[in-house]
Motif scaffolding. Structure first.
Motif, PDB file in Angstrom:
ATOM      1  N   THR A   1      -2.277 -11.699   4.214  1.00 48.89           N
ATOM      2  CA  THR A   1      -1.532 -11.315   2.934  1.00 48.89           C
ATOM      3  C   THR A   1      -2.316 -10.021   2.501  1.00 48.89           C
ATOM      4  O   THR A   1      -3.282  -9.414   2.894  1.00 48.89           O
ATOM      5  CB  THR A   1      -1.836 -12.304   1.608  1.00 48.89           C
ATOM      6  N   TYR A   2      -1.410  -9.258   1.844  1.00 48.46           N
ATOM      7  CA  TYR A   2      -1.801  -8.050   0.927  1.00 48.46           C
ATOM      8  C   TYR A   2      -1.537  -8.109  -0.598  1.00 48.46           C
ATOM      9  O   TYR A   2      -0.594  -8.784  -0.838  1.00 48.46           O
ATOM     10  CB  TYR A   2      -1.512  -6.818   1.748  1.00 48.46           C
ATOM     11  N   SER A   3      -2.016  -7.329  -1.222  1.00 47.82           N
ATOM     12  CA  SER A   3      -1.806  -7.556  -2.692  1.00 47.82           C
ATOM     13  C   SER A   3      -2.104  -6.237  -3.455  1.00 47.82           C
ATOM     14  O   SER A   3      -2.986  -5.344  -2.701  1.00 47.82           O
ATOM     15  CB  SER A   3      -2.297  -8.632  -3.618  1.00 47.82           C
TER      16      SER A   3
ATOM     17  N   SER B   1      -6.528  -2.694   8.347  1.00 48.28           N
ATOM     18  CA  SER B   1      -5.702  -2.252   7.511  1.00 48.28           C
ATOM     19  C   SER B   1      -6.080  -1.395   6.424  1.00 48.28           C
ATOM     20  O   SER B   1      -7.290  -1.453   6.092  1.00 48.28           O
ATOM     21  CB  SER B   1      -5.208  -3.744   6.871  1.00 48.28           C
TER      22      SER B   1
ATOM     23  N   ILE C   1       0.728   1.709   2.529  1.00 49.67           N
ATOM     24  CA  ILE C   1      -0.215   0.434   2.936  1.00 49.67           C
ATOM     25  C   ILE C   1       0.371   0.469   4.384  1.00 49.67           C
ATOM     26  O   ILE C   1       1.241   0.290   4.896  1.00 49.67           O
ATOM     27  CB  ILE C   1       0.109  -0.761   2.349  1.00 49.67           C
TER      28      ILE C   1
ATOM     29  N   VAL D   1      -6.227  -2.268  -4.098  1.00 48.32           N
ATOM     30  CA  VAL D   1      -5.518  -2.989  -2.694  1.00 48.32           C
ATOM     31  C   VAL D   1      -6.376  -3.889  -1.935  1.00 48.32           C
ATOM     32  O   VAL D   1      -7.384  -3.650  -1.601  1.00 48.32           O
ATOM     33  CB  VAL D   1      -4.860  -1.828  -1.733  1.00 48.32           C
ATOM     34  N   THR D   2      -5.803  -5.171  -1.901  1.00 51.06           N
ATOM     35  CA  THR D   2      -6.745  -6.248  -1.273  1.00 51.06           C
ATOM     36  C   THR D   2      -5.905  -6.576  -0.106  1.00 51.06           C
ATOM     37  O   THR D   2      -4.811  -6.920  -0.096  1.00 51.06           O
ATOM     38  CB  THR D   2      -7.157  -7.331  -2.049  1.00 51.06           C
ATOM     39  N   PHE D   3      -6.617  -7.250   1.104  1.00 52.18           N
ATOM     40  CA  PHE D   3      -6.148  -7.682   2.211  1.00 52.18           C
ATOM     41  C   PHE D   3      -7.027  -9.019   2.484  1.00 52.18           C
ATOM     42  O   PHE D   3      -8.059  -9.060   2.534  1.00 52.18           O
ATOM     43  CB  PHE D   3      -6.355  -6.829   3.345  1.00 52.18           C
TER      44      PHE D   3
ATOM     45  N   MET E   1      -7.993  -7.359   8.612  1.00 54.25           N
ATOM     46  CA  MET E   1      -8.115  -6.930   7.354  1.00 54.25           C
ATOM     47  C   MET E   1      -9.186  -5.534   7.379  1.00 54.25           C
ATOM     48  O   MET E   1      -8.975  -4.698   6.303  1.00 54.25           O
ATOM     49  CB  MET E   1      -9.204  -7.831   6.657  1.00 54.25           C
TER      50      MET E   1
ATOM     51  N   PRO F   1       0.221 -11.625  -4.324  1.00 56.22           N
ATOM     52  CA  PRO F   1      -0.120 -11.540  -2.685  1.00 56.22           C
ATOM     53  C   PRO F   1       1.267 -11.723  -2.132  1.00 56.22           C
ATOM     54  O   PRO F   1       1.930 -12.756  -2.116  1.00 56.22           O
ATOM     55  CB  PRO F   1      -1.063 -12.669  -2.231  1.00 56.22           C
TER      56      PRO F   1
ATOM     57  N   TYR G   1      -4.925   1.836   2.976  1.00 55.51           N
ATOM     58  CA  TYR G   1      -3.906   2.462   2.100  1.00 55.51           C
ATOM     59  C   TYR G   1      -4.181   3.993   1.984  1.00 55.51           C
ATOM     60  O   TYR G   1      -5.193   4.152   1.945  1.00 55.51           O
ATOM     61  CB  TYR G   1      -3.730   1.521   0.728  1.00 55.51           C
TER      62      TYR G   1
ATOM     63  N   LEU H   1      -0.604  -2.028   7.548  1.00 48.83           N
ATOM     64  CA  LEU H   1      -1.021  -3.330   7.816  1.00 48.83           C
ATOM     65  C   LEU H   1      -1.274  -3.469   9.411  1.00 48.83           C
ATOM     66  O   LEU H   1      -0.030  -3.415  10.136  1.00 48.83           O
ATOM     67  CB  LEU H   1       0.239  -4.388   7.544  1.00 48.83           C
TER      68      LEU H   1
END
Length: 153
Positions: A65-67, A92, A104, A59-61, A89, A81, A94, A106
């Motif tokens: 955006t997040y993906s 945030s 997740i 999980v990336t921030f 970032m 994303p 998960y 945010l």
């Protein structure tokens, strides 16, 4: 110790990373309304995602955006994303509740006041003018010191 990844698994992972057409979209998810503290939740309930090992999740921030990427056979599953507005970032996060959902969180980015932006802009303009002036001042001091020394000889 962590389990060793087989060569076949490495090839599948490498193939799905190298070829975006070899991924499946995550479709079973929902987005909640932000809380009073400004934290919005995304709930993923895709069975293959919620049943995978946490080591298979990424999980990336970014700042907006997040993906999500789950390295599950036969090909990886991805979400994003996803554009979500300004987020913090670092705050945030998960959490995987194995077999139930991936949650997740945010965290909304702290707003930057217009006065802070204007102040920073004024300071950068002042500093841009000030640097050459300071350099010239230092040069003049050096030259005058040299001149005084020459006069004393």
């Amino acid at each position: 110790p962590p389990a060793r990844v087989s060569d076949a698994a490495k090839r599948r992972i490498r193939a799905s990373v190298d070829d975006p057409s070899k991924v499946r979209p995550i479709t079973k998810y929902m987005v909640g309304e932000p809380s009073k503290k400004g934290i919005a939740k995304v709930y993923i309930e895709e069975p293959e995602v919620v049943n995978c090992d946490e080591s298979q999740l990424r999980v990336t921030f970014t700042s907006s955006t997040y993906s999500v990427r789950a390295e599950v056979p036969p090909v990886a599953m991805v979400l994003g994303p996803v554009e979500c507005g300004p987020i913090d970032m670092i705050e945030s996060s998960y959490r995987l509740s194995k077999g139930k959902r991936l949650t997740i969180s945010l965290a909304k980015a702290a707003p930057v006041a217009e006065e802070e932006v204007a102040s920073a802009l004024r300071k950068s303009r002042r500093d841009a003018w000030l640097q050459p002036a300071l350099a010239l001042s230092a040069l003049l001091v050096t030259l005058s010191a040299g001149f005084v020394m020459a006069m004393n000889l």
